[in-house]
Write a protein that holds these residues in place. Structure first.
Motif, mmCIF file in Angstrom:
data_model
loop_
_atom_site.group_PDB
_atom_site.id
_atom_site.type_symbol
_atom_site.label_atom_id
_atom_site.label_comp_id
_atom_site.label_asym_id
_atom_site.label_seq_id
_atom_site.Cartn_x
_atom_site.Cartn_y
_atom_site.Cartn_z
ATOM 1 N N VAL A 118 1.297 -0.843 0.207
ATOM 2 C CA VAL A 118 -0.241 0.085 0.201
ATOM 3 C C VAL A 118 0.991 1.080 0.434
ATOM 4 O O VAL A 118 2.076 1.338 1.168
ATOM 5 N N LEU A 128 -8.226 1.676 3.828
ATOM 6 C CA LEU A 128 -6.747 1.544 4.659
ATOM 7 C C LEU A 128 -6.592 2.800 4.807
ATOM 8 O O LEU A 128 -5.699 3.396 4.383
ATOM 9 N N LEU A 152 -5.819 -2.313 8.527
ATOM 10 C CA LEU A 152 -6.037 -2.533 7.237
ATOM 11 C C LEU A 152 -7.080 -3.565 6.926
ATOM 12 O O LEU A 152 -7.687 -4.213 8.115
ATOM 13 N N THR A 176 -8.117 -9.323 6.885
ATOM 14 C CA THR A 176 -7.275 -8.239 7.940
ATOM 15 C C THR A 176 -5.927 -8.689 8.428
ATOM 16 O O THR A 176 -6.206 -9.410 8.042
#
Length: 254
Positions: free
Chosen positions: A108, A167, A176, A191
């Motif tokens: 991410v 997020l 998350l 998760t």
């Protein structure tokens, strides 16, 4: 505004609990633990020579031109989406290459403008077939966003439905959530929960001792769960060619 990362390397380590729960066409759940890094793409950790095999951040392990930096490749991708961060900060949550191996199901990127305000979030998904896809997200204040599924990830799901993601940019805690909603209802939830510690030599050694060969362990665990699903008789969905880079591998992701 984005906060400074702790520790002498300007990065953070998260001791994480990752859970997957499948609800259809049969129920199946598993959990595993690992550690994740939160790093600034413009100030990647500089480890001493003895520690470098335990954590490396390479452009070749992510989409883009391996001759460029991680930041340059992300900026190129965003430019293709008509987004210019104007040098703003990018934080990346990922697993580092450890002892020559890396597998990142999810990376991410939290992207900010020059004033420190959030501009967008990028969720980069990799499958065990060598494929990858980046999802450009415009989350709300709580970090929630949705997007259509575009990459074949699990051989037990076709490429359809929508991801509902939460997020939020991590602080002391990492939390998350990713849901996959398919026709007929929610099919899958993943998760990631973690607690932060400064990234420093002692912290890295503790993390590696706690989770030896972390990325290899994740890849093997995922494959083991895929085998369990096959043995339970879950049918495999055909994989069609995808627009992003994919190479063949033999063992599926659950």
């Amino acid at each position: 505004m984005t906060a400074e990362l702790p520790g002498p390397w300007g990065a953070a380590l998260y001791d994480c609990r990752i859970a997957h729960a499948r609800t259809t066409p049969l129920r199946h759940a598993f959990r595993h633990r690992t550690h994740l890094w939160l790093v600034d793409l413009d100030a990647l950790p500089r480890l001493s020579a003895p520690l470098r095999p335990l954590a490396r951040f390479r452009a070749a392990d992510h989409p883009g031109d391996p001759r460029l930096t991680l930041r340059q490749n992300l900026d190129r991708y965003l430019a293709g989406e008509r987004i210019d961060l104007e040098g703003g900060r990018v934080l990346m949550l990922t697993q580092a290459r450890c002892l020559g191996y890396v597998f990142n199901p999810l990376t991410v990127y939290w992207c900010h403008g020059p004033d420190g305000q959030p501009v967008c979030t990028v969720a980069e998904v990799h499958n065990t077939y060598g494929g990858h896809h980046r999802y450009l997200l415009r989350p709300d204040a709580a970090g929630r966003a949705s997007t259509a599924k575009e990459l074949y990830v699990s051989p037990f799901f076709p490429v359809d439905g929508d991801y509902r993601m939460r997020l939020p940019e991590p602080g002391e805690r990492l939390a998350l959530t990713i849901h996959l909603d398919r026709p007929g209802g929610r099919a899958f939830t993943a998760t990631v929960h973690g607690t932060r510690s400064p990234a420093d030599p002692a912290g890295l050694l503790r993390a590696v001792l706690r989770h030896p060969l972390p990325t290899l362990a994740v890849a093997l665990h995922i494959r083991l769960q895929g085998i369990r699903l096959l043995l339970r008789g879950l049918p495999v969905q055909p994989r069609s060619p995808h627009s992003t880079k994919e190479t063949q591998e033999e063992v599926p992701v659950p």
